[in-house]
Scaffold this motif. Structure first.
Motif, mmCIF file in Angstrom:
data_model
loop_
_atom_site.group_PDB
_atom_site.id
_atom_site.type_symbol
_atom_site.label_atom_id
_atom_site.label_comp_id
_atom_site.label_asym_id
_atom_site.label_seq_id
_atom_site.Cartn_x
_atom_site.Cartn_y
_atom_site.Cartn_z
ATOM 1 N N LYS B 203 0.756 -1.191 -0.060
ATOM 2 C CA LYS B 203 0.068 0.005 0.109
ATOM 3 C C LYS B 203 0.873 1.265 0.092
ATOM 4 O O LYS B 203 0.419 2.451 0.178
ATOM 5 C CB LYS B 203 -1.078 -0.046 1.151
ATOM 6 C CG LYS B 203 -2.046 -0.952 1.129
ATOM 7 C CD LYS B 203 -3.003 -0.764 2.229
ATOM 8 C CE LYS B 203 -4.444 -1.605 2.017
ATOM 9 N NZ LYS B 203 -3.971 -2.983 1.580
ATOM 10 N N ASN B 204 2.020 1.140 0.033
ATOM 11 C CA ASN B 204 2.931 2.383 0.032
ATOM 12 C C ASN B 204 3.048 2.952 -1.149
ATOM 13 O O ASN B 204 3.014 2.449 -2.335
ATOM 14 C CB ASN B 204 4.314 1.605 0.350
ATOM 15 C CG ASN B 204 5.513 2.721 0.300
ATOM 16 O OD1 ASN B 204 5.860 3.430 -0.881
ATOM 17 N ND2 ASN B 204 6.132 2.917 1.246
ATOM 18 N N PRO B 205 2.583 4.351 -1.205
ATOM 19 C CA PRO B 205 2.246 5.052 -2.449
ATOM 20 C C PRO B 205 3.547 5.131 -3.364
ATOM 21 O O PRO B 205 3.362 5.370 -4.410
ATOM 22 C CB PRO B 205 1.856 6.465 -1.907
ATOM 23 C CG PRO B 205 2.290 6.334 -0.514
ATOM 24 C CD PRO B 205 2.486 4.958 -0.035
ATOM 25 N N VAL B 206 4.553 4.963 -2.873
ATOM 26 C CA VAL B 206 5.852 5.216 -3.841
ATOM 27 C C VAL B 206 6.061 4.072 -4.426
ATOM 28 O O VAL B 206 6.205 3.972 -5.783
ATOM 29 C CB VAL B 206 7.229 5.551 -3.003
ATOM 30 C CG1 VAL B 206 8.482 5.353 -3.912
ATOM 31 C CG2 VAL B 206 7.010 6.800 -2.316
ATOM 32 N N LEU B 208 3.521 1.940 -5.284
ATOM 33 C CA LEU B 208 2.569 1.838 -6.066
ATOM 34 C C LEU B 208 2.776 2.434 -7.384
ATOM 35 O O LEU B 208 2.334 2.169 -8.532
ATOM 36 C CB LEU B 208 1.197 2.418 -5.559
ATOM 37 C CG LEU B 208 0.675 1.317 -4.396
ATOM 38 C CD1 LEU B 208 -0.464 1.875 -3.794
ATOM 39 C CD2 LEU B 208 0.338 -0.151 -5.023
ATOM 40 N N LYS B 209 3.428 3.872 -6.991
ATOM 41 C CA LYS B 209 3.729 4.574 -8.381
ATOM 42 C C LYS B 209 4.701 3.711 -9.308
ATOM 43 O O LYS B 209 4.484 3.994 -10.464
ATOM 44 C CB LYS B 209 4.496 5.915 -7.862
ATOM 45 C CG LYS B 209 5.552 6.711 -8.805
ATOM 46 C CD LYS B 209 4.558 7.630 -9.791
ATOM 47 C CE LYS B 209 5.621 8.443 -10.705
ATOM 48 N NZ LYS B 209 5.020 8.799 -11.826
ATOM 49 N N ARG B 212 2.826 1.337 -11.102
ATOM 50 C CA ARG B 212 2.086 1.879 -12.240
ATOM 51 C C ARG B 212 2.987 2.196 -13.339
ATOM 52 O O ARG B 212 2.505 2.205 -14.731
ATOM 53 C CB ARG B 212 1.224 3.043 -11.801
ATOM 54 C CG ARG B 212 0.253 2.844 -10.839
ATOM 55 C CD ARG B 212 -0.678 4.114 -10.813
ATOM 56 N NE ARG B 212 -0.220 5.346 -10.175
ATOM 57 C CZ ARG B 212 -0.069 5.361 -8.843
ATOM 58 N NH1 ARG B 212 -0.662 4.478 -8.067
ATOM 59 N NH2 ARG B 212 0.509 6.600 -8.586
#
Lengths: 267, 463
Positions: B203-206, B208-209, B212
């Motif tokens: 769930k770490n946003p970095v 996930l980026k 993507r």
């Protein structure tokens, strides 16, 4: 801009990664996200970061302008930031703020007074948008927040109208259930449908969902292109595209969609 | 075939000498009892100078650390080394040498007669009355035991270690003709600790980026199409790539040919949704994947040799897209997953080198810096995978393409991704964390990094 992301001013990891999160506006928060004991070190952290920062869309949520907020503006105004988010905005607060800065302002509508004087708050020069602070507003009125946001209906619709009239960004309140992606998508879609131009967020994982909702879809872009092309070929006031009636407001909306699509492509 | 019920009874039957080579697989991962129990029993018999050929060594193997210090174990061959044993080896506890192999190189060396195993102790979840075995039936389910098959065939003596004798197997992985003894114990491992690493999407946003952007790379390079084949690891970011790939495949009605490797329940879900025609499985990372083997006829098991042996026309050579990690990656795209930047052994290739070499698009996904440590460095401390095998690096700051892949540079020239040179990424890393200090590598030589073809590509030193 479609997405504004709050980043706590005392979180170095998040600050350093701010450019990664694809938010159209970054709000470094010195107010509610930072405890009283941490505020000084948060200011120092942000100061060091902003010295070399090239981030193009930075705002800082300052503290109460009558307490620490004015010193914060004095300290950060020289940096390459877009401006400030102003908590508990009111006419008096905005009068005080403009003594200290010419940068862009994003007042937060989070008191009953602010809701009732929204137009006056938004008319200050340098105001580029207004944010609905749903949590503080409902806490102020001792109302429980609901999934349907029924308690914010009046304030939200009024914000949309006032901002449309002033041609500034209407920014919806954050969706606070950070684990509920389906709920966020539904809430952001509703924001868009009632005319909000953006939604704020409190977790980076919310940003791509909000951007996707507000970004014109491929089918919207394709239809808008058809409308523009047809309008260039038709000199009648009203014509039809794919069986749908098109007149001047629809053409203007199509142009806006293409403008928005271009903005997303370039940012 | 007679079933033996204790190590004492077994060892009375074996001709145990000093300087033997004993092997184990790592399918029990951090829930393994077999390696410890066997080695401690051998130590009790005062067998010394043993070469331990374990495909993986985990923190649960801490009890064998004294055996390094007292010379019971003098050398180690393995593909992955972590935990207290790794620390002891890094501190110079081995009298002999450590040889870090790859998942493909290990069976190659066994089958080529380079790594000669005297006794293969193979933990299996079930043995039938004829002496056939697998890892999916019985009490303590491991999943397919692909890393043990070469051992079972080529070892001088093969001992199955199990806690379940059953009437009939679902299918056999080890043929009784290769089995010399069956050791029946009360327990072979703790099933709750067999699940590998993390099998949860980050769930770490970095991260996930990064995931993507990795999907955009796959799309923009033209690999997102019908018939694609795909493999990813069990880590959080790697699984996030699988999540976004799944969505893209659903949106575009794309059907892949196969997914491979270590298999998780998430990849099984993709098979069952019709996104892949087949799975090729050398090990299961969770119990959902194990359950799939029995219910999905297109979920195939494979041996380590079939998976990655460069001399055996392996599956990795048919792979399109591989998602990899890195502890370090340097300006020549060499990757280190064996040591940290101080030289402490903390992992090993596993299938890293094999899949990088075989796949058409090998993508390393990683943060540019972690805490204050840069991942992109001038020169890796230890070379695990040569840069010629790595095609693309995806970080949260940008994407770098190996200059050797001019075709990919061309394909990504109009991409909306932030394409940079690896030197530019390195400069950003240095700007963030400064110039890191590195190990001088002036400790004593403790071992080698052996590439999948048997060549030595780097040396290991004590810290």
């Amino acid at each position: 801009m479609s997405s504004y992301l709050f980043i706590p001013g005392n979180n170095p990891g998040m600050i350093q990664s701010a450019h990664v999160f694809e938010a159209k506006g970054i709000i470094f928060d010195l107010e509610d996200a930072v405890s009283v004991n941490d505020k000084d070190s948060a200011r120092d952290l942000l100061f060091e970061f902003l010295k070399d920062s090239k981030l193009p869309n930075v705002y800082i949520r300052i503290n109460d302008i009558f307490v620490d907020g004015k010193d914060e503006i004095s300290r950060f105004d020289k940096f390459n930031i877009r401006g400030y988010m102003i908590p508990k905005a009111s006419v008096d607060v905005m009068n005080e703020v403009r003594k200290y800065t010419d940068k862009e302002l994003l007042p937060i509508i989070e008191t009953p007074e602010a809701v009732l004087t929204m137009k006056e708050v938004g008319e200050f020069s340098n105001v580029v948008g207004m944010l609905l602070g749903g949590e503080d507003l409902t806490a102020n009125m001792d109302i429980v927040r609901t999934e349907s946001d029924v308690e914010l209906k009046y304030a939200r619709h009024k914000l949309v109208m006032v901002c449309a009239y002033l041609d500034i960004d209407s920014i919806d309140t954050p969706y606070t259930d950070t684990l509920n992606e389906d709920g966020l998508e539904k809430a952001a879609t509703e924001s868009k449908e009632i005319g909000m131009r953006a939604r704020s967020s409190i977790h980076p994982n919310q940003v791509p969902i909000i951007n996707d909702v507000f970004r014109p879809s491929d089918s919207e872009i394709e239809f808008a292109q058809k409308i523009i092309k047809a309008s260039e070929l038709n000199d009648t006031g009203v014509f039809s595209v794919d069986g749908k009636m098109v007149d001047l407001p629809i053409i203007i909306r199509a142009k806006n969609i293409l403008k928005k699509a271009e903005f997303y492509e370039n940012n | 075939m007679k079933t033996i019920k204790s190590y004492d009874e077994l060892f009375n039957l074996l001709d145990l000498q000093n300087s033997i080579t004993v092997s184990f697989h790592h399918h029990l991962r951090n829930g393994d009892y077999v390696l410890n129990n066997t080695m401690l029993k051998l130590a009790e018999l005062n067998i010394r100078d043993i070469t331990l050929a374990a495909s993986g060594v985990f923190p649960c193997h801490k009890p064998i650390v004294p055996l390094l210090n007292n010379g019971t174990i003098s050398s180690i061959y393995c593909n992955y080394l972590n935990g207290p044993v790794a620390k002891a080896v890094s501190n110079g506890a081995l009298e002999g040498k450590l040889v870090m192999q790859t998942h493909g190189g290990r069976p190659r060396s066994i089958e080529a007669g380079e790594l000669v195993i005297d006794y293969a102790f193979i933990a299996v979840s079930a043995v039938d009355k004829l002496g056939n075995a697998n890892g999916v039936d019985g009490k303590t389910v491991l999943g397919p035991i692909g890393y043990s098959i070469s051992d079972s065939i080529y070892a001088k003596t093969t001992i199955l270690v199990t806690d379940s004798i059953i009437d009939e197997l679902s299918f056999k992985e080890i043929d009784s003709k290769n089995v010399d003894y069956i050791l029946l114990l009360d327990e072979i491992g703790n099933q709750n600790l067999i699940q590998s690493g993390t099998t949860t999407i980050t769930k770490n946003p970095v991260s996930l980026k990064i995931a993507r952007d990795t999907i955009k790379v796959i799309e923009d390079t033209g690999y997102l199409k019908n018939g694609l084949s795909f493999q990813t690891g069990a880590g959080g970011t790697s699984l996030a790539v699988a999540k976004y790939l799944k969505q893209k495949m659903l949106d575009g009605s794309i059907k892949g040919s196969f997914a491979s490797g270590g298999i998780t329940g998430y990849i099984v879900e993709m098979l069952e949704m019709g996104l892949f025609e087949e799975l090729f499985d050398v090990q299961c990372f969770d119990l959902d994947a194990v359950a799939s083997i029995k219910r999905n006829k297109n979920h195939h098991i494979m041996t380590a040799s079939e998976y990655a042996n460069p001399d055996a026309n392996p599956i990795v050579d048919k792979l399109d897209i591989m998602i990899l990690g890195a502890a370090e990656i340097d300006l020549d795209f060499n990757v280190n997953v064996t040591t940290d930047s101080y030289g402490n052994i903390m992992g090993g290739s596993g299938g890293h080198s094999d899949t990088a070499a075989g796949s058409k698009l090998a993508i390393v996904v990683t943060n540019l810096v972690k805490a204050r440590t840069p991942i992109v460095v001038d020169k890796v401390l230890t070379k695990t995978t040569p840069g010629s095998s790595i095609d693309i690096l995806v970080t949260e700051y940008g994407v770098a393409v190996n200059p050797l892949r001019e075709d990919l540079i061309l394909k990504l020239s109009n991409s909306e991704l932030n394409i940079m040179t690896i030197q530019e990424l390195r400069d950003i890393a240095k700007g963030l964390v400064g110039q890191e200090s590195t190990s001088n590598r002036d400790g004593k030589l403790i071992g080698y990094v052996e590439y999948r073809d048997g060549s030595i590509i780097d040396k290991l030193y004590s810290i």
